[in-house]
Write a protein that holds these residues in place. Structure first.
Motif, PDB file in Angstrom:
ATOM      1  N   ARG A   2      30.006 -10.929 -11.308  1.00 40.29           N
ATOM      2  CA  ARG A   2      28.823 -10.406 -10.603  1.00 40.29           C
ATOM      3  C   ARG A   2      28.509 -11.250  -9.371  1.00 40.29           C
ATOM      4  O   ARG A   2      28.052 -10.719  -8.346  1.00 40.29           O
ATOM      5  N   PHE A   3      28.764 -12.548  -9.438  1.00 40.91           N
ATOM      6  CA  PHE A   3      28.559 -13.416  -8.276  1.00 40.91           C
ATOM      7  C   PHE A   3      29.513 -13.032  -7.139  1.00 40.91           C
ATOM      8  O   PHE A   3      29.121 -13.029  -5.968  1.00 40.91           O
ATOM      9  N   ILE A   4      30.742 -12.683  -7.484  1.00 46.07           N
ATOM     10  CA  ILE A   4      31.699 -12.237  -6.464  1.00 46.07           C
ATOM     11  C   ILE A   4      31.182 -10.975  -5.776  1.00 46.07           C
ATOM     12  O   ILE A   4      31.321 -10.808  -4.562  1.00 46.07           O
ATOM     13  N   GLY A   5      30.590 -10.078  -6.582  1.00 44.37           N
ATOM     14  CA  GLY A   5      30.014  -8.869  -5.990  1.00 44.37           C
ATOM     15  C   GLY A   5      28.968  -9.195  -4.942  1.00 44.37           C
ATOM     16  O   GLY A   5      28.942  -8.595  -3.855  1.00 44.37           O
ATOM     17  N   LEU A   6      28.097 -10.164  -5.237  1.00 41.68           N
ATOM     18  CA  LEU A   6      27.085 -10.578  -4.260  1.00 41.68           C
ATOM     19  C   LEU A   6      27.732 -11.221  -3.031  1.00 41.68           C
ATOM     20  O   LEU A   6      27.297 -10.985  -1.896  1.00 41.68           O
ATOM     21  N   CYS A   7      28.756 -12.041  -3.265  1.00 41.59           N
ATOM     22  CA  CYS A   7      29.442 -12.701  -2.145  1.00 41.59           C
ATOM     23  C   CYS A   7      30.055 -11.691  -1.183  1.00 41.59           C
ATOM     24  O   CYS A   7      30.191 -11.970   0.007  1.00 41.59           O
ATOM     25  N   PHE A   8      30.430 -10.541  -1.700  1.00 37.48           N
ATOM     26  CA  PHE A   8      31.029  -9.523  -0.834  1.00 37.48           C
ATOM     27  C   PHE A   8      29.964  -8.595  -0.244  1.00 37.48           C
ATOM     28  O   PHE A   8      29.957  -8.328   0.963  1.00 37.48           O
ATOM     29  N   VAL A   9      29.054  -8.104  -1.087  1.00 38.02           N
ATOM     30  CA  VAL A   9      28.124  -7.061  -0.655  1.00 38.02           C
ATOM     31  C   VAL A   9      27.115  -7.577   0.366  1.00 38.02           C
ATOM     32  O   VAL A   9      26.838  -6.895   1.373  1.00 38.02           O
ATOM     33  N   VAL A  10      26.554  -8.764   0.142  1.00 37.77           N
ATOM     34  CA  VAL A  10      25.497  -9.259   1.042  1.00 37.77           C
ATOM     35  C   VAL A  10      26.034  -9.476   2.462  1.00 37.77           C
ATOM     36  O   VAL A  10      25.463  -8.945   3.432  1.00 37.77           O
ATOM     37  N   PRO A  11      27.141 -10.226   2.667  1.00 33.15           N
ATOM     38  CA  PRO A  11      27.663 -10.344   4.038  1.00 33.15           C
ATOM     39  C   PRO A  11      28.153  -9.006   4.600  1.00 33.15           C
ATOM     40  O   PRO A  11      28.014  -8.756   5.807  1.00 33.15           O
ATOM     41  N   PHE A  12      28.715  -8.155   3.755  1.00 37.00           N
ATOM     42  CA  PHE A  12      29.188  -6.853   4.221  1.00 37.00           C
ATOM     43  C   PHE A  12      28.032  -6.029   4.775  1.00 37.00           C
ATOM     44  O   PHE A  12      28.140  -5.384   5.826  1.00 37.00           O
ATOM     45  N   THR A  13      26.914  -6.066   4.078  1.00 35.25           N
ATOM     46  CA  THR A  13      25.730  -5.351   4.554  1.00 35.25           C
ATOM     47  C   THR A  13      25.246  -5.921   5.880  1.00 35.25           C
ATOM     48  O   THR A  13      24.909  -5.177   6.821  1.00 35.25           O
ATOM     49  N   TYR A  14      25.223  -7.251   5.987  1.00 35.27           N
ATOM     50  CA  TYR A  14      24.770  -7.900   7.223  1.00 35.27           C
ATOM     51  C   TYR A  14      25.691  -7.568   8.400  1.00 35.27           C
ATOM     52  O   TYR A  14      25.233  -7.161   9.470  1.00 35.27           O
ATOM     53  N   PHE A  15      27.006  -7.747   8.187  1.00 37.13           N
ATOM     54  CA  PHE A  15      27.955  -7.480   9.271  1.00 37.13           C
ATOM     55  C   PHE A  15      27.949  -6.009   9.672  1.00 37.13           C
ATOM     56  O   PHE A  15      28.109  -5.679  10.854  1.00 37.13           O
ATOM     57  N   SER A  16      27.768  -5.123   8.693  1.00 39.96           N
ATOM     58  CA  SER A  16      27.731  -3.689   9.014  1.00 39.96           C
ATOM     59  C   SER A  16      26.477  -3.355   9.809  1.00 39.96           C
ATOM     60  O   SER A  16      26.521  -2.576  10.772  1.00 39.96           O
ATOM     61  N   PHE A  17      25.346  -3.939   9.411  1.00 40.53           N
ATOM     62  CA  PHE A  17      24.096  -3.688  10.125  1.00 40.53           C
ATOM     63  C   PHE A  17      24.181  -4.191  11.568  1.00 40.53           C
ATOM     64  O   PHE A  17      23.655  -3.551  12.491  1.00 40.53           O
ATOM     65  N   ARG A  18      24.853  -5.316  11.775  1.00 45.02           N
ATOM     66  CA  ARG A  18      25.013  -5.872  13.121  1.00 45.02           C
ATOM     67  C   ARG A  18      26.194  -5.241  13.879  1.00 45.02           C
ATOM     68  O   ARG A  18      26.445  -5.591  15.021  1.00 45.02           O
ATOM     69  N   ARG A  19      26.919  -4.335  13.232  1.00 45.61           N
ATOM     70  CA  ARG A  19      28.072  -3.655  13.826  1.00 45.61           C
ATOM     71  C   ARG A  19      29.139  -4.653  14.295  1.00 45.61           C
ATOM     72  O   ARG A  19      29.734  -4.511  15.370  1.00 45.61           O
ATOM     73  N   MET A  20      29.353  -5.647  13.474  1.00 51.08           N
ATOM     74  CA  MET A  20      30.346  -6.674  13.795  1.00 51.08           C
ATOM     75  C   MET A  20      31.719  -6.362  13.207  1.00 51.08           C
ATOM     76  O   MET A  20      32.711  -6.991  13.572  1.00 51.08           O
ATOM     77  N   ILE A  21      31.778  -5.403  12.276  1.00 50.28           N
ATOM     78  CA  ILE A  21      33.053  -5.068  11.640  1.00 50.28           C
ATOM     79  C   ILE A  21      33.744  -3.989  12.465  1.00 50.28           C
ATOM     80  O   ILE A  21      33.172  -2.915  12.682  1.00 50.28           O
ATOM     81  N   PRO A  22      34.953  -4.217  12.953  1.00 49.68           N
ATOM     82  CA  PRO A  22      35.650  -3.213  13.762  1.00 49.68           C
ATOM     83  C   PRO A  22      36.007  -1.977  12.939  1.00 49.68           C
ATOM     84  O   PRO A  22      36.099  -2.038  11.701  1.00 49.68           O
ATOM     85  N   ASN A  23      36.229  -0.880  13.632  1.00 47.23           N
ATOM     86  CA  ASN A  23      36.498   0.386  12.942  1.00 47.23           C
ATOM     87  C   ASN A  23      37.767   0.335  12.093  1.00 47.23           C
ATOM     88  O   ASN A  23      37.836   0.960  11.031  1.00 47.23           O
ATOM     89  N   TRP A  24      38.790  -0.427  12.550  1.00 50.54           N
ATOM     90  CA  TRP A  24      40.039  -0.467  11.800  1.00 50.54           C
ATOM     91  C   TRP A  24      39.895  -1.246  10.494  1.00 50.54           C
ATOM     92  O   TRP A  24      40.680  -1.067   9.565  1.00 50.54           O
ATOM     93  N   LEU A  25      38.871  -2.101  10.392  1.00 53.12           N
ATOM     94  CA  LEU A  25      38.677  -2.915   9.193  1.00 53.12           C
ATOM     95  C   LEU A  25      37.705  -2.279   8.209  1.00 53.12           C
ATOM     96  O   LEU A  25      37.765  -2.567   7.004  1.00 53.12           O
ATOM     97  N   LEU A  26      36.840  -1.416   8.698  1.00 55.81           N
ATOM     98  CA  LEU A  26      35.771  -0.864   7.855  1.00 55.81           C
ATOM     99  C   LEU A  26      36.305  -0.117   6.631  1.00 55.81           C
ATOM    100  O   LEU A  26      35.806  -0.328   5.512  1.00 55.81           O
ATOM    101  N   PRO A  27      37.308   0.765   6.759  1.00 55.61           N
ATOM    102  CA  PRO A  27      37.818   1.433   5.545  1.00 55.61           C
ATOM    103  C   PRO A  27      38.381   0.460   4.512  1.00 55.61           C
ATOM    104  O   PRO A  27      38.237   0.681   3.306  1.00 55.61           O
ATOM    105  N   ARG A  28      39.002  -0.620   4.971  1.00 54.78           N
ATOM    106  CA  ARG A  28      39.515  -1.622   4.023  1.00 54.78           C
ATOM    107  C   ARG A  28      38.378  -2.258   3.243  1.00 54.78           C
ATOM    108  O   ARG A  28      38.496  -2.492   2.030  1.00 54.78           O
ATOM    109  N   CYS A  29      37.296  -2.564   3.943  1.00 56.57           N
ATOM    110  CA  CYS A  29      36.164  -3.203   3.258  1.00 56.57           C
ATOM    111  C   CYS A  29      35.584  -2.286   2.188  1.00 56.57           C
ATOM    112  O   CYS A  29      35.261  -2.738   1.080  1.00 56.57           O
ATOM    113  N   TRP A  30      35.451  -1.001   2.506  1.00 55.87           N
ATOM    114  CA  TRP A  30      34.963  -0.066   1.499  1.00 55.87           C
ATOM    115  C   TRP A  30      35.944   0.027   0.330  1.00 55.87           C
ATOM    116  O   TRP A  30      35.540   0.124  -0.837  1.00 55.87           O
TER     117      TRP A  30
END
Length: 433
Positions: free
Chosen positions: A142-170
């Motif tokens: 569950r800690f790993i889930g937080l380590c991934f989801v919280v930064p993923f949400t932040y980077f997505s909100f700031r639009r820092m994740i490029p389009n080619w990487l976004l499907p991989r993250c999902w």
């Protein structure tokens, strides 16, 4: 004759002027070709994606490291026979027992299932030890889930994740969520003697199903590979560093990719060794027995495919063969790299060297674990070694990966040409190289 000489003398300055103009035009063409070629080199030698914030790479690499730690803790949970101590699972998790009464209730639930009925002489304090291993393993997930989801949400909100990487993250997020369900599916197999590793035989030790254990580990390794590879892609895109050249390295990049696949397959086969407790049988090396390279009764089970997943001797033999094949592949890759060593980048050299050292340590740990009858510290180190070897081989394959890099030989051919050069011919030379 005098008239012809006078005519030649009068025409000589004109001819010299024409020659000088032709020379200047040729030099100008070369300069223009060189500038266009340099531009194309810069364009073609990049990885393709625009620069990416390296923080995203560190986030993915960090998640990969935590997943590796999760696999190591899972191995220790299995080695200490703690995986079946918690007989319930909730998506949101649950609080651990807070007092003696709650501990007794938890212990009584455990006593209803086949594993305890085989042990029978376990005390409450011994149960607490195995409970904490399993509880820690689940909480780490569950800690790993937080380590991934919280930064993923932040980077997505700031639009820092490029389009080619976004499907991989999902996709990686989906793998992580599925892993929790697969983990409980695996544990449930050990709570029923029919679906456990005993396959209904009360005389066999109760463990989780080796098939479900391999599924659980395979999903974890796939997530680990996806995180590490994506992090390497981000670091390469962040620096716009060039790929290696196909003409310089030949088939080495493809061979490095095959080597990584072999490392993955060998690590995954270890799940069947663990699931069948095959490490505690045939504890000799290099032969399986004192006088045989192969175990007896390799194909005693029917149908025959079951021997590759349930037969103790066959499972260990398969793991040994895959380990030997992986060792040969890494050594071959290293030997093929040596003649091209000066052409490699620093990161490629570091990754290739790390792969060699990781292989040496992993082979030594594997042999020692077998000969010493699987002591827990060595067995845990052997599993961690497989993760380090996999990461090193991935880094080596990624650094050697071929890309559209314009060769220096093409540059020399084009710049040494005395004929007029067009931008289309430069592009054609670049593509052909």
């Amino acid at each position: 004759n005098m008239q012809r000489n006078v005519t030649m003398m009068l025409r000589r300055p004109v001819l010299m002027g024409m020659h000088q103009r032709n020379t200047l035009n040729t030099q100008s063409l070369r300069r223009n070709a060189g500038s266009k070629l340099n531009f194309l080199c810069r364009e073609l030698s990049t990885t393709g994606p625009p620069p990416v914030n390296p923080q995203i790479g560190w986030w993915l690499a960090g998640c990969g490291g935590v997943v590796g730690g999760m696999v190591a803790v899972g191995g220790l949970t299995r080695l200490t026979k703690s995986g079946l101590s918690m007989t319930e699972w909730r998506l949101q998790g649950s609080m651990f027992p807070l007092n003696e009464e709650q501990w007794n209730e938890e212990f009584q639930r455990y006593q209803k299932y086949p594993e305890f009925q085989q042990r029978k002489d376990m005390s409450l304090n011994e149960f607490k030890t195995i409970f904490w291993w399993e509880y820690g393993h689940r909480m780490l997930g569950r800690f790993i889930g937080l380590c991934f989801v919280v930064p993923f949400t932040y980077f997505s909100f700031r639009r820092m994740i490029p389009n080619w990487l976004l499907p991989r993250c999902w996709g990686l997020l989906g793998l992580g969520a599925t892993q929790g369900l697969v983990g409980w599916w695996m544990v449930k197999s050990g709570l029923n003697i029919e679906t456990s590793s005993a396959f209904g035989d009360p005389n066999k030790e109760i463990r989780v199903s080796p098939y479900r254990l391999a599924t659980h580990l395979g999903l974890a390794l796939t997530t680990y590979v996806g995180l590490i590879w994506s992090a390497l892609d981000v670091f390469k895109a962040a620096t716009n560093s060039p790929f290696s050249s196909t003409q310089q390295l030949g088939r080495l990049p493809q061979f490095a990719a095959v080597t990584s696949m072999l490392v993955f397959a060998t690590a995954l086969s270890g799940a069947f060794v663990a699931g069948n407790d095959a490490g505690r049988a045939y504890n000799t090396f290099p032969k399986m027995t004192d006088d045989s390279w192969m175990p007896p009764d390799m194909f005693i089970l029917t149908p025959i495919y079951r021997n590759f997943f349930e037969n103790t001797g066959t499972v260990q033999f398969d793991h040994r063969c895959l380990a030997a094949l992986t060792t040969a592949a890494v050594i071959t890759q290293l030997m093929a790299t040596l003649p091209k060593w000066n052409q490699l980048t620093k990161s490629t050299k570091v990754a290739t060297t790390a792969t060699g050292f990781a292989l040496t340590a992993q082979v030594a740990l594997g042999i020692a674990t077998l000969l010493l009858y699987v002591p827990i510290p060595l067995a845990a180190a052997h599993q961690c070694g497989s993760l380090l070897l996999l990461a090193a081989s991935l880094a080596s394959a990624h650094a050697l990966r071929s890309g559209p890099l314009l060769m220096a030989s093409t540059r020399r051919v084009v710049l040494n040409s005395t004929s007029p050069i067009s931008s289309s011919s430069i592009a054609g030379a670049a593509v052909s190289s």
